[in-house]
Design an enzyme around this catalytic site. Structure first.
Site: not given
Ligand code: SAM
Ligand code: DTB
Ligand code: SF4
Length: 334
Positions: A105, A68, A272, A136, A196, A65, A61
């Site tokens: 989702c 992530c 959630r 979703c 959401c 973030c 990506c």
């Molecule tokens: N790329 C899209 C976005 O960022 O909107 C969708 C996928 S993203 C992985 C969805 C959400 O997962 C993020 O907004 C974040 O709040 C949550 N998330 C991602 N990595 C995480 C982590 N290591 N721990 C907790 N929540 C996480």
């Molecule tokens: C959200 O707020 N939590 C979910 C869903 N929306 C997409 C994702 C959590 C991702 C946690 C880290 C991972 O599994 O990569």
């Molecule tokens: Fe990309 Fe992860 Fe950020 Fe979603 S949360 S925009 S997958 S870097």
């Protein structure tokens, strides 16, 4: 004429940040009692919604973030993959439904949805919807026409998180702004898709930032129908994961406070208990589900990180007297 006492269970949109902070500062038992009382006004507290996630496009990506596993900016050892075929996604959703999930989702590691991918994503959504599941998706930023196309394909919910309060935001991510996130949420609303939106707790932010996130959600023109509260899953190789691995995780009771305040400021929303369950004790999960959380992710895996197994969740539900939700969601009724 004397003013009638305010009903704490009615949704409000005029919360001040100071009021939200004052909820966080309540004695723990008082906060939980208030959250439990509000929860009962809108929901059957023995019901918990079961949602299942699938990463339909993993890794690589463009966003940075800082938490992530999927950001191309950090070396987390995660292998990137291409967008899955719709048939494979629909087959996974059928397994999720057979396992008891109500909402499915689809998540993609994208900064934004590209127009070229819309037909394939629309095919996934309509196929999942045809199975009788709530749909979703979380695909990054959307334009208004893209949101409309997803709605027409049968999308019920769009997940797009604010992640944290406005003051801590730039410590978390710099490749897109808070306002860009709010703009996408507006496009989702305008298209008639339920929202959401939540964030992550335990990224080194202060209580004021957690209150700041919930204040943003509570003062939106319409509350998000779902509010995911994620506990940071500390991923090695990410700046925030490494920070928290070095400094230690947030106290669990502060996580419970965040769940309870979310229930109080968004009383009719599904709250959630999202990422982080795998690292929580049964007792901490029980406190969250008592303090107003009424939705969880199931299915063994979030996007790239593990969840507790089905048998652990079944034991937790049995021991707490909980069951999968069958009642309609009050926020969708208006
Ligand atoms: N790329 C899209 C976005 O960022 O909107 C969708 C996928 S993203 C992985 C969805 C959400 O997962 C993020 O907004 C974040 O709040 C949550 N998330 C991602 N990595 C995480 C982590 N290591 N721990 C907790 N929540 C996480
Ligand atoms: C959200 O707020 N939590 C979910 C869903 N929306 C997409 C994702 C959590 C991702 C946690 C880290 C991972 O599994 O990569
Ligand atoms: Fe990309 Fe992860 Fe950020 Fe979603 S949360 S925009 S997958 S870097």
């Amino acid at each position: 004429m004397t003013a009638s006492p305010r009903d704490d269970a009615l949704p409000r949109h005029d919360w001040t940040l100071a009021e939200v902070e004052a909820l966080f500062d309540l004695p723990f038992a008082e906060l939980i009692f208030r959250a439990m009382s509000v929860h009962r006004r809108w929901f059957d507290p023995t019901e918990v919604q079961m949602c299942q996630l699938l990463s339909v496009k993993t890794g690589g990506c463009a966003e940075n973030c800082g938490y992530c596993s999927q950001s191309a900016h950090f070396d987390t050892g995660l292998a990137a993959s291409r967008l899955m075929d719709a048939e494979a996604v629909i087959a996974d959703a059928a397994r999720a439904k057979a396992g008891g999930a109500q909402r499915f989702c689809m998540g993609a590691a994208w900064r934004d949805l590209k127009d070229r991918d819309v037909p394939k994503v629309a095919a996934m959504i309509s196929g999942v919807k045809a199975l009788g599941l709530e749909t979703c998706a979380t695909l990054g930023m959307l334009t208004p026409p893209q949101a409309k196309a997803l709605r027409e394909a049968g999308l019920d919910y769009y997940n797009h998180n604010l992640d944290t309060g406005p003051d801590y935001y730039e410590t978390v991510v710099t490749t897109r702004t808070y306002q860009e996130r709010l703009d996408t949420l507006g496009h989702v609303r305008d298209a008639g898709i339920a929202v959401c939106c939540g964030g992550i707790v335990g990224m080194g932010e202060a209580r004021r930032d957690r209150a700041g996130l919930l204040h943003q959600l509570a003062t939106l023109p319409k509350h998000p129908e779902s509010v995911p509260i994620n506990g940071l899953v500390p991923i090695a190789g990410t700046p925030l994961g490494d920070l928290i691995r070095a400094e230690g995780q947030l106290d669990g009771l502060e996580f419970v406070r965040t769940v309870a305040v979310a229930r109080l400021v968004c009383p009719k929303s599904m709250v959630r208990l999202s990422a982080g369950r795998e690292g929580m004790s049964r007792e901490l999960q029980a406190l969250c589900l008592t303090a107003g959380a009424n939705s969880i992710f199931v299915g063994g895996k979030l996007l790239t990180t593990p969840l507790p197994g089905e048998s652990e969740d079944q034991r937790l539900f049995r021991d707490l007297g909980l069951r999968p939700m069958t009642s309609p969601e009050p926020a969708l009724a208006g």
